[in-house]
Design a protein around this motif. Structure first.
Motif, PDB file in Angstrom:
ATOM      1  N   LEU A   6      45.730  48.795  27.281  1.00 39.01           N
ATOM      2  CA  LEU A   6      44.567  48.178  27.908  1.00 39.01           C
ATOM      3  C   LEU A   6      44.781  48.089  29.408  1.00 39.01           C
ATOM      4  N   THR A   7      43.723  48.372  30.162  1.00 36.34           N
ATOM      5  CA  THR A   7      43.783  48.250  31.616  1.00 36.34           C
ATOM      6  C   THR A   7      42.393  47.956  32.150  1.00 36.34           C
ATOM      7  N   VAL A   8      42.311  47.366  33.327  1.00 40.79           N
ATOM      8  CA  VAL A   8      41.020  47.205  33.994  1.00 40.79           C
ATOM      9  C   VAL A   8      40.647  48.499  34.700  1.00 40.79           C
ATOM     10  N   ASP A   9      41.610  49.084  35.432  1.00 39.09           N
ATOM     11  CA  ASP A   9      41.356  50.310  36.185  1.00 39.09           C
ATOM     12  C   ASP A   9      42.335  51.393  35.746  1.00 39.09           C
ATOM     13  N   LEU A  10      41.819  52.592  35.539  1.00 41.29           N
ATOM     14  CA  LEU A  10      42.668  53.725  35.182  1.00 41.29           C
ATOM     15  C   LEU A  10      43.135  54.397  36.475  1.00 41.29           C
ATOM     16  N   THR A  11      44.246  53.919  36.998  1.00 42.92           N
ATOM     17  CA  THR A  11      44.848  54.479  38.204  1.00 42.92           C
ATOM     18  C   THR A  11      45.913  55.499  37.817  1.00 42.92           C
ATOM     19  N   LYS A  12      46.444  56.193  38.825  1.00 41.97           N
ATOM     20  CA  LYS A  12      47.525  57.142  38.570  1.00 41.97           C
ATOM     21  C   LYS A  12      48.723  56.428  37.949  1.00 41.97           C
ATOM     22  N   ALA A  13      49.008  55.216  38.423  1.00 39.71           N
ATOM     23  CA  ALA A  13      50.147  54.462  37.895  1.00 39.71           C
ATOM     24  C   ALA A  13      49.952  54.132  36.414  1.00 39.71           C
ATOM     25  N   VAL A  14      48.725  53.796  36.032  1.00 40.33           N
ATOM     26  CA  VAL A  14      48.448  53.490  34.626  1.00 40.33           C
ATOM     27  C   VAL A  14      48.539  54.757  33.782  1.00 40.33           C
ATOM     28  N   ALA A  15      48.047  55.876  34.310  1.00 39.22           N
ATOM     29  CA  ALA A  15      48.166  57.149  33.585  1.00 39.22           C
ATOM     30  C   ALA A  15      49.631  57.504  33.366  1.00 39.22           C
ATOM     31  N   ASP A  16      50.454  57.335  34.399  1.00 36.07           N
ATOM     32  CA  ASP A  16      51.888  57.579  34.267  1.00 36.07           C
ATOM     33  C   ASP A  16      52.486  56.698  33.176  1.00 36.07           C
ATOM     34  N   GLU A  17      52.078  55.438  33.163  1.00 40.72           N
ATOM     35  CA  GLU A  17      52.588  54.478  32.186  1.00 40.72           C
ATOM     36  C   GLU A  17      52.223  54.909  30.757  1.00 40.72           C
ATOM     37  N   ALA A  18      50.980  55.310  30.554  1.00 46.31           N
ATOM     38  CA  ALA A  18      50.533  55.721  29.221  1.00 46.31           C
ATOM     39  C   ALA A  18      51.254  56.976  28.752  1.00 46.31           C
ATOM     40  N   ILE A  19      51.468  57.925  29.666  1.00 46.75           N
ATOM     41  CA  ILE A  19      52.180  59.158  29.312  1.00 46.75           C
ATOM     42  C   ILE A  19      53.628  58.849  28.965  1.00 46.75           C
ATOM     43  N   GLU A  20      54.259  57.986  29.736  1.00 48.79           N
ATOM     44  CA  GLU A  20      55.647  57.620  29.457  1.00 48.79           C
ATOM     45  C   GLU A  20      55.772  56.904  28.113  1.00 48.79           C
ATOM     46  N   ARG A  21      54.774  56.061  27.795  1.00 51.77           N
ATOM     47  CA  ARG A  21      54.787  55.325  26.536  1.00 51.77           C
ATOM     48  C   ARG A  21      54.339  56.182  25.345  1.00 51.77           C
ATOM     49  N   ASN A  22      53.731  57.327  25.627  1.00 50.85           N
ATOM     50  CA  ASN A  22      53.177  58.193  24.591  1.00 50.85           C
ATOM     51  C   ASN A  22      52.085  57.475  23.793  1.00 50.85           C
ATOM     52  N   ASP A  23      51.187  56.801  24.509  1.00 49.28           N
ATOM     53  CA  ASP A  23      50.093  56.083  23.852  1.00 49.28           C
ATOM     54  C   ASP A  23      49.071  57.050  23.285  1.00 49.28           C
ATOM     55  N   SER A  24      48.297  56.565  22.316  1.00 44.72           N
ATOM     56  CA  SER A  24      47.237  57.373  21.719  1.00 44.72           C
ATOM     57  C   SER A  24      45.968  57.336  22.549  1.00 44.72           C
ATOM     58  N   ILE A  25      45.680  56.161  23.140  1.00 46.59           N
ATOM     59  CA  ILE A  25      44.416  55.973  23.861  1.00 46.59           C
ATOM     60  C   ILE A  25      44.589  54.920  24.937  1.00 46.59           C
ATOM     61  N   ILE A  26      43.901  55.097  26.047  1.00 52.18           N
ATOM     62  CA  ILE A  26      43.773  54.077  27.076  1.00 52.18           C
ATOM     63  C   ILE A  26      42.377  53.487  26.971  1.00 52.18           C
ATOM     64  N   ILE A  27      42.280  52.183  26.839  1.00 50.26           N
ATOM     65  CA  ILE A  27      40.985  51.509  26.954  1.00 50.26           C
ATOM     66  C   ILE A  27      40.924  50.939  28.356  1.00 50.26           C
ATOM     67  N   SER A  28      40.131  51.589  29.191  1.00 44.89           N
ATOM     68  CA  SER A  28      39.993  51.213  30.594  1.00 44.89           C
ATOM     69  C   SER A  28      38.663  50.492  30.773  1.00 44.89           C
ATOM     70  N   TYR A  29      38.721  49.208  31.060  1.00 47.26           N
ATOM     71  CA  TYR A  29      37.507  48.401  31.192  1.00 47.26           C
ATOM     72  C   TYR A  29      36.537  49.036  32.186  1.00 47.26           C
ATOM     73  N   HIS A  30      37.003  49.391  33.366  1.00 47.57           N
ATOM     74  CA  HIS A  30      36.148  50.093  34.331  1.00 47.57           C
ATOM     75  C   HIS A  30      36.134  51.590  34.011  1.00 47.57           C
ATOM     76  N   PRO A  31      34.970  52.201  33.919  1.00 46.09           N
ATOM     77  CA  PRO A  31      34.921  53.658  33.722  1.00 46.09           C
ATOM     78  C   PRO A  31      35.508  54.385  34.930  1.00 46.09           C
ATOM     79  N   ILE A  32      36.351  55.360  34.687  1.00 45.69           N
ATOM     80  CA  ILE A  32      36.908  56.138  35.794  1.00 45.69           C
ATOM     81  C   ILE A  32      35.895  57.162  36.286  1.00 45.69           C
TER      82      ILE A  32
END
Length: 335
Positions: A6-32
């Motif tokens: 879960l995130t409010v904003d899908l920034t590069k840092a959040v994308a890096d975090e999701a890739i490192e964690r191998n998540d299935s989905i990002i739920i980004s409150y704000h649309p990118i």
């Protein structure tokens, strides 16, 4: 992983975090993506994040308006902070009880500024959670102090009721809280401070010639994020939102209104921690069990697929790197 970030904003840092964690989905409150795109290109940093996530097989979903408008959603959550309404745990987690985590009581009207070179300042490496709103019963130990600060009788209504079929009565954009008796503005500030986890500071505007301690509030207009359009011309004593423009704030105090702003995304981020995380965790667990049961009954499944269906694990986490772009810098000379 059967995991959600879960995130409010899908920034590069959040994308890096999701890739490192191998998540299935990002739920980004704000649309990118706010406007239609004819191309996706690596030359744009935000589009680059989307392309990287697509390459990694990580989906992105943005529920902004639905969460804002939902009954019991973000608007009602902010109204809970203002009014001190102690919701029951069953409203959030289906009655699943958890041990209360120790928390500090808020310091009445005397937040301690932090030196700009101290390790734990806003711009240093974030620690979980960042700007966590604490009033909600997902942190059960807050309930007692919240009751002491507030729990004032009030009525609640929607500023712009939804016209979408299927939404219950009371759903829509923004909330108006009307107290049965006028509340000192300073008491409301204390409730918001408690809800924000005692932040270093946030902007407040009051009419010229008035003192903070003499202001009494009978009604509050509430809008997460940027509230200018929704709160304009609203007949209330206080506007509580993430941000207003300079001229919108001037117009409000000229009419005798007060304004409290929390920086745009700090009116939204704590909802992920305090409400949405547990709601999703419960719902996803039930849904995954249903899918596993239905799929295992089918014929001709591969061994790899059957092995995947044996994994009952699901996970919902809030990003550790998501934060509002603005922080508060305080001169050590003013401490």
């Amino acid at each position: 992983m059967n995991s959600v970030l879960l995130t409010v904003d899908l920034t590069k840092a959040v994308a890096d975090e999701a890739i490192e964690r191998n998540d299935s989905i990002i739920i980004s409150y704000h649309p990118i993506i706010f406007r239609g795109l004819k191309t996706l290109t690596l030359a744009d940093s935000q589009q680059q994040s989307l392309l990287r996530l697509a390459a990694e097989g990580i989906s992105v979903y943005s529920p902004h308006t639905a969460i804002d408008a939902a009954k019991g959603g973000l608007g009602d959550w902010l109204a809970d902070i203002v009014s001190g309404t102690p919701a029951e745990p069953e409203e959030v987690d289906g009655g699943v009880s958890r041990p209360a985590s120790p928390t500090k009581s808020p310091t009445k009207r005397s937040p301690q500024p932090m030196p700009i070179d101290q390790e734990d300042d806003t711009f240093s490496e974030p620690k979980r959670p960042v700007f966590m709103l604490q009033h909600h019963p997902s942190q059960l130990s807050i309930r007692e102090s919240g009751l002491k600060l507030a729990s004032r009788k009030h009525t609640r209504s929607t500023i712009r009721p939804t016209t979408v079929a299927g939404f219950p009565e009371g759903a829509g954009m923004g909330r108006i809280v009307r107290f049965s008796s006028p509340q000192p503005l300073i008491d409301i500030i204390d409730r918001i401070g408690l809800g924000l986890g005692n932040p270093k500071g946030f902007p407040i505007a009051i009419p010229q010639g008035k003192r903070m301690d003499e202001m009494r509030i009978s009604s509050v207009g509430i809008c997460a994020g940027s509230g200018g359009d929704l709160l304009r011309n609203l007949d209330v004593d206080l506007l509580f939102t993430g941000e207003l423009s300079h001229h919108e704030a001037l117009a409000a105090i000229e009419k005798g209104q007060c304004v409290i702003c929390l920086f745009h995304s700090n009116t939204e981020r704590g909802f992920l921690h305090s409400v949405l995380k547990q709601q999703l965790k419960n719902t996803i667990g039930k849904e995954w069990e249903k899918v596993r049961r239905e799929e295992r009954a089918k014929d001709g499944l591969s061994d790899d697929y059957l092995e995947a269906l044996e994994d009952e694990h699901t996970e919902v986490q809030v990003s550790e790197v998501d934060r509002d772009p603005y922080g508060v810098m305080i001169s050590k000379a003013e401490i």
